[in-house]
Design an enzyme around this catalytic site. Structure first.
Site, PDB file in Angstrom:
ATOM      1  N   HIS A  25      -2.978  31.037-100.742  1.00 39.58           N
ATOM      2  CA  HIS A  25      -2.166  31.605 -99.660  1.00 39.58           C
ATOM      3  C   HIS A  25      -2.176  30.581 -98.526  1.00 39.58           C
ATOM      4  CE1 HIS A  25      -0.562  33.948 -96.482  1.00 39.58           C
ATOM      5  NE2 HIS A  25      -1.697  33.896 -95.801  1.00 39.58           N
ATOM      6  N   THR A  84       2.791  28.078 -86.505  1.00 37.74           N
ATOM      7  CA  THR A  84       2.638  28.448 -87.926  1.00 37.74           C
ATOM      8  C   THR A  84       3.660  29.511 -88.335  1.00 37.74           C
ATOM      9  OG1 THR A  84       1.026  30.229 -87.584  1.00 37.74           O
ATOM     10  CG2 THR A  84       0.145  28.004 -87.744  1.00 37.74           C
ATOM     11  N   LYS A 108      -8.973  23.214 -96.466  1.00 38.29           N
ATOM     12  CA  LYS A 108     -10.232  23.874 -96.104  1.00 38.29           C
ATOM     13  C   LYS A 108     -10.712  24.744 -97.265  1.00 38.29           C
ATOM     14  CE  LYS A 108      -8.897  24.468 -91.218  1.00 38.29           C
ATOM     15  NZ  LYS A 108      -9.797  23.662 -90.422  1.00 38.29           N
ATOM     16  N   CYS A 137      -0.608  39.821 -96.041  1.00 34.82           N
ATOM     17  CA  CYS A 137      -0.001  38.821 -96.931  1.00 34.82           C
ATOM     18  C   CYS A 137      -0.387  39.031 -98.394  1.00 34.82           C
ATOM     19  CB  CYS A 137      -0.412  37.419 -96.500  1.00 34.82           C
ATOM     20  SG  CYS A 137      -0.033  37.061 -94.790  1.00 34.82           S
ATOM     21  N   SER A 154      -4.872  39.495 -94.421  1.00 36.35           N
ATOM     22  CA  SER A 154      -5.799  39.829 -93.336  1.00 36.35           C
ATOM     23  C   SER A 154      -6.083  41.315 -93.310  1.00 36.35           C
ATOM     24  CB  SER A 154      -5.189  39.408 -91.997  1.00 36.35           C
ATOM     25  OG  SER A 154      -5.194  38.007 -91.900  1.00 36.35           O
ATOM     26  N   ASP A 189       0.252  17.621 -78.452  1.00 37.42           N
ATOM     27  CA  ASP A 189       0.326  16.394 -79.246  1.00 37.42           C
ATOM     28  C   ASP A 189       0.897  16.730 -80.635  1.00 37.42           C
ATOM     29  OD1 ASP A 189      -0.061  14.045 -80.578  1.00 37.42           O
ATOM     30  OD2 ASP A 189      -2.222  13.899 -80.166  1.00 37.42           O
ATOM     31  N   GLU A 204       5.227  42.690 -94.475  1.00 37.03           N
ATOM     32  CA  GLU A 204       4.524  43.173 -93.287  1.00 37.03           C
ATOM     33  C   GLU A 204       5.437  43.041 -92.070  1.00 37.03           C
ATOM     34  OE1 GLU A 204       1.150  40.633 -92.022  1.00 37.03           O
ATOM     35  OE2 GLU A 204       1.493  39.515 -93.869  1.00 37.03           O
TER      36      GLU A 204
END
Ligand code: CAA
Length: 388
Positions: free
Chosen positions: A233, A152, A242, A111, A309, A29, A79
């Site tokens: 970021h 993404t 979020k 990152c 990460s 979707d 990276e």
């Protein structure tokens, strides 16, 4: 002494996939992509474009009004490195015709490493105010066809000159940082594509934000309300929502929808159009906020949260300088985004699956638009670049 960003630019691939096209091809979707993840499009690198050419194009712009002989150091954060030994920045140093009396290194910590470069440069300039540092952050985000992370993906580079004559933003000396050994996202040497524990990575990002903020606040006593804007970021643009709600909550602030939008929305525009550019993603958000904010941001304080990460987080502050708009590359960036060629789904997957020679045979690259620089050949395991 003020130390900070004198010049700032981004470059991204000249080809783009509308994520509605991908959603259709995947039977997903489109609402999930656009509203659930918050992404509209992703830049897709053609054959002959890699982190070196992306960085050289960004660097070319960032150096347009700088005396290149003043650059004493190049830090190349990535990276998506093309070599385990040689720093990618050395190719860029050559393509940009920088002087030989210059240090060049490559930095890695997912990152986060561009931020390490910026803050290390800040400290070096404190000791040597006449020196300038070129920081390049360049990445191609690859998660794999049909993976959860595919929507993404993105590609692009940031270039910034850090000096004691900042024109855009001063970088304040204090920060809060946090490190924890986790496996939320990683890419073993033998893989072209990242591995990720997606939901866990979001939780760890928020934990690193909490810890970095707490240390920052404990050291500076600077509060949430003292910031006019917040840049994060951005692995995908809804991550900022979020993160910002989380930061407000741990500060016991009841954030209205209007305040949320004011604090973060201008900083999401370019990332929604380009995708995740890993090391440069936070700074793409900063450029987006500065270039798309209708208000004059002079003398306003901006919170910057960097996350890599694995993981390292760092939160620090910048103060926007009066007259900053005269030093932005807004028109150039707008036209770079608007003039990208839209790909069909098969064209995207052809670009994605293009195989670079790994056996030492000579491979001449097909010709695509890669800006002012291209990887023209791989020969005897050597990458050969040219300026167009
Ligand atoms: N309409 C509207 N919204 C919808 C929808 C629909 N039809 N279907 C789902 N959604 C919403 C979901 O409710 C969800 O919203 P919330 O986050 O508010 O709950 C959102 O869309 C995403 O849905 P899912 O969680 O089901 O999506 P997913 O399983 O595909 O996973 C992801 C999302 C984990 C981000 C995945 O894309 C991924 O693994 N991405 C790569 C990793 C990543 O970006 N991690 C971020 C932190 S790590 C980091 O920051 C470093 C880095 O750069 C990688």
């Amino acid at each position: 002494m003020n130390i900070g960003i004198e010049s700032l630019s981004f470059f991204t691939s000249r080809y783009v996939l509308d994520l509605r096209t991908m959603a259709k091809a995947r039977g997903v979707d489109a609402e999930k992509v656009v509203n659930g993840i918050g992404q509209e499009k992703m830049s897709v690198p053609p054959p002959g474009e890699d982190v070196i050419t992306l960085a050289a194009n960004a660097g070319h712009q960032a150096l347009a009004s700088i005396d290149t002989d003043s650059i004493e150091m190049v830090m190349f954060a990535t990276e998506s490195a093309t070599d385990q030994s040689k720093a990618g920045g050395i190719y860029v140093h050559n393509l940009l015709k920088l002087k030989p009396y210059c240090r060049v290194i490559e930095l890695k910590q997912a990152c986060y490493s561009g931020t390490a470069g910026l803050l290390l440069a800040r400290d070096m300039i404190q000791q040597h105010p006449e020196r300038k540092v070129l920081i390049l952050m360049s990445d191609i985000a690859r998660y794999g066809l049909n993976s959860a992370g595919e929507i993404t993906q993105g590609a692009g580079a940031i270039a910034m000159v850090v000096s004691s004559q900042p024109k855009i933003m001063t970088i304040e000396p204090d920060s809060g940082y946090y490190t924890q050994d986790v496996m939320d996202f990683w890419r073993p040497n033998y893989r072209d594509e990242a591995l990720v524990d997606g939901k866990y990575s979001v939780r760890i990002y928020l934990k690193a934000l909490t810890e970095s903020w707490n240390l920052y606040h404990q050291r500076t006593r600077i509060g949430f309300e003292q910031f006019a804007r917040f840049c994060y970021h951005l692995p995908f643009s809804r991550m900022a929502e979020k993160a910002h709600k989380h930061l407000a909550k741990i500060n016991h602030i009841d954030l209205s929808e209007n305040e949320l939008a004011t604090h973060i929305n201008d900083g999401l525009i370019y990332n929604r159009e380009i995708g995740n550019i890993y090391t440069g993603s936070l700074y793409l958000s900063l450029i987006s906020m500065l270039e798309n904010n209708p208000q004059d941001m002079s003398n306003q304080k901006v919170s910057l949260f960097s996350y890599g990460s694995g993981c390292v987080g760092e939160l620090f502050a910048g103060q926007v300088l009066p007259g900053y708009r005269n030093y932005l590359n807004s028109d150039l960036h707008q036209s770079l985004l608007e003039s990208r060629k839209e790909l069909s789904y098969p064209e995207y997957s052809d670009f994605y699956n293009f195989a670079y020679a790994e056996d030492g045979t000579t491979q001449t690259m097909p010709s695509f638009d890669t800006g002012c620089y291209r990887l023209s050949q791989i020969k005897d395991h050597k990458r050969i670049y040219e300026m167009l």
